[in-house]
Motif scaffolding. Structure first.
Motif, PDB file in Angstrom:
ATOM      1  N   GLY A  10       0.815  -1.205   0.000  1.00 24.82           N
ATOM      2  CA  GLY A  10       0.000   0.000   0.000  1.00 24.82           C
ATOM      3  C   GLY A  10       0.846   1.250   0.000  1.00 24.82           C
ATOM      4  O   GLY A  10       2.068   1.200   0.100  1.00 24.82           O
ATOM      5  N   THR A  11       0.169   2.366  -0.126  1.00 27.02           N
ATOM      6  CA  THR A  11       0.807   3.678  -0.088  1.00 27.02           C
ATOM      7  C   THR A  11       0.206   4.458   1.073  1.00 27.02           C
ATOM      8  O   THR A  11      -0.752   3.999   1.716  1.00 27.02           O
ATOM      9  N   ASP A  12       0.717   5.651   1.329  1.00 26.37           N
ATOM     10  CA  ASP A  12       0.120   6.490   2.369  1.00 26.37           C
ATOM     11  C   ASP A  12      -1.362   6.734   2.070  1.00 26.37           C
ATOM     12  O   ASP A  12      -2.192   6.724   2.969  1.00 26.37           O
ATOM     13  N   GLU A  73      11.339   8.629   0.743  1.00 29.12           N
ATOM     14  CA  GLU A  73      11.334   8.124  -0.623  1.00 29.12           C
ATOM     15  C   GLU A  73      10.633   6.787  -0.800  1.00 29.12           C
ATOM     16  O   GLU A  73      10.809   6.142  -1.811  1.00 29.12           O
ATOM     17  N   THR A  74       9.831   6.353   0.158  1.00 25.07           N
ATOM     18  CA  THR A  74       9.122   5.084   0.020  1.00 25.07           C
ATOM     19  C   THR A  74       7.764   5.352  -0.603  1.00 25.07           C
ATOM     20  O   THR A  74       6.973   6.108  -0.067  1.00 25.07           O
ATOM     21  N   ARG A  75       7.499   4.723  -1.757  1.00 25.40           N
ATOM     22  CA  ARG A  75       6.215   4.911  -2.425  1.00 25.40           C
ATOM     23  C   ARG A  75       5.244   3.786  -2.077  1.00 25.40           C
ATOM     24  O   ARG A  75       4.044   3.977  -2.125  1.00 25.40           O
ATOM     25  N   GLU A  76       5.760   2.619  -1.775  1.00 29.10           N
ATOM     26  CA  GLU A  76       4.911   1.493  -1.412  1.00 29.10           C
ATOM     27  C   GLU A  76       5.491   0.811  -0.180  1.00 29.10           C
ATOM     28  O   GLU A  76       6.704   0.691  -0.055  1.00 29.10           O
ATOM     29  N   LEU A  77       4.607   0.381   0.693  1.00 27.67           N
ATOM     30  CA  LEU A  77       5.034  -0.298   1.908  1.00 27.67           C
ATOM     31  C   LEU A  77       4.396  -1.669   1.985  1.00 27.67           C
ATOM     32  O   LEU A  77       3.245  -1.861   1.608  1.00 27.67           O
ATOM     33  N   PHE A  78       5.128  -2.627   2.498  1.00 29.99           N
ATOM     34  CA  PHE A  78       4.663  -3.982   2.735  1.00 29.99           C
ATOM     35  C   PHE A  78       3.823  -3.915   4.016  1.00 29.99           C
ATOM     36  O   PHE A  78       4.342  -3.635   5.085  1.00 29.99           O
ATOM     37  N   GLY A  79       2.518  -4.162   3.899  1.00 31.10           N
ATOM     38  CA  GLY A  79       1.643  -3.998   5.044  1.00 31.10           C
ATOM     39  C   GLY A  79       1.193  -5.282   5.710  1.00 31.10           C
ATOM     40  O   GLY A  79       0.633  -5.253   6.794  1.00 31.10           O
ATOM     41  N   GLY A  80       1.430  -6.411   5.071  1.00 34.97           N
ATOM     42  CA  GLY A  80       1.020  -7.683   5.631  1.00 34.97           C
ATOM     43  C   GLY A  80       1.022  -8.739   4.550  1.00 34.97           C
ATOM     44  O   GLY A  80       1.426  -8.485   3.417  1.00 34.97           O
ATOM     45  N   TYR A  81       0.575  -9.942   4.917  1.00 38.30           N
ATOM     46  CA  TYR A  81       0.616 -11.027   3.941  1.00 38.30           C
ATOM     47  C   TYR A  81      -0.388 -12.117   4.296  1.00 38.30           C
ATOM     48  O   TYR A  81      -0.862 -12.220   5.418  1.00 38.30           O
TER      49      TYR A  81
END
Length: 128
Positions: A10-12, A73-81
């Protein structure tokens, strides 16, 4: 059967949209998890804490540098799986398409390498 990880990215903006409807999102995710459990494909599912509470260990130099989040500079973050045990990549993709994600989110589908696929002593088998 093979293991596949459905990685929530996801993103912000998508995280803000998720938080705006968190009760509905949690209920939909609960139903989705129940569906995967009934199908016998779910091995694990976890969500990650806010990235502002994490750290980055950067190995660009010696010694490694530890930096507190959030990260620039993070455009996408690993939020879960979700970790699934399914017959094919196509089946994993079918499950990924059904994830109750907010508009703009992405799901990365990756096969989990088996122990015998990991190169030993510098060899390369081309599978990872």
């Amino acid at each position: 059967m093979s293991k596949y990880m459905l990685i929530m990215r996801g993103t912000d903006e998508t995280n803000a949209a998720l938080m705006a409807s968190i009760d509905e999102a949690m209920a939909a995710t609960g139903r989705f998890i129940e569906e995967m459990m009934k199908a016998g494909v779910l091995l694990a599912a976890e969500g990650l804490d806010d990235p502002g509470r994490g750290v980055v260990v950067d190995f660009s130099g010696e010694p490694p540098v530890v930096t507190d989040g959030p990260y620039g500079e993070t455009r996408e973050l690993f939020g879960g799986y979700f970790l699934l045990d399914v017959a094919t990549k196509e089946e994993a993709v079918d499950w990924a398409r059904r994830v109750p994600a907010v508009r703009g989110s992405k799901i990365e589908v990756r096969r989990v390498a088996e122990a015998d696929e990991v190169p030993q002593s510098g060899e390369s088998n081309g599978r990872i």
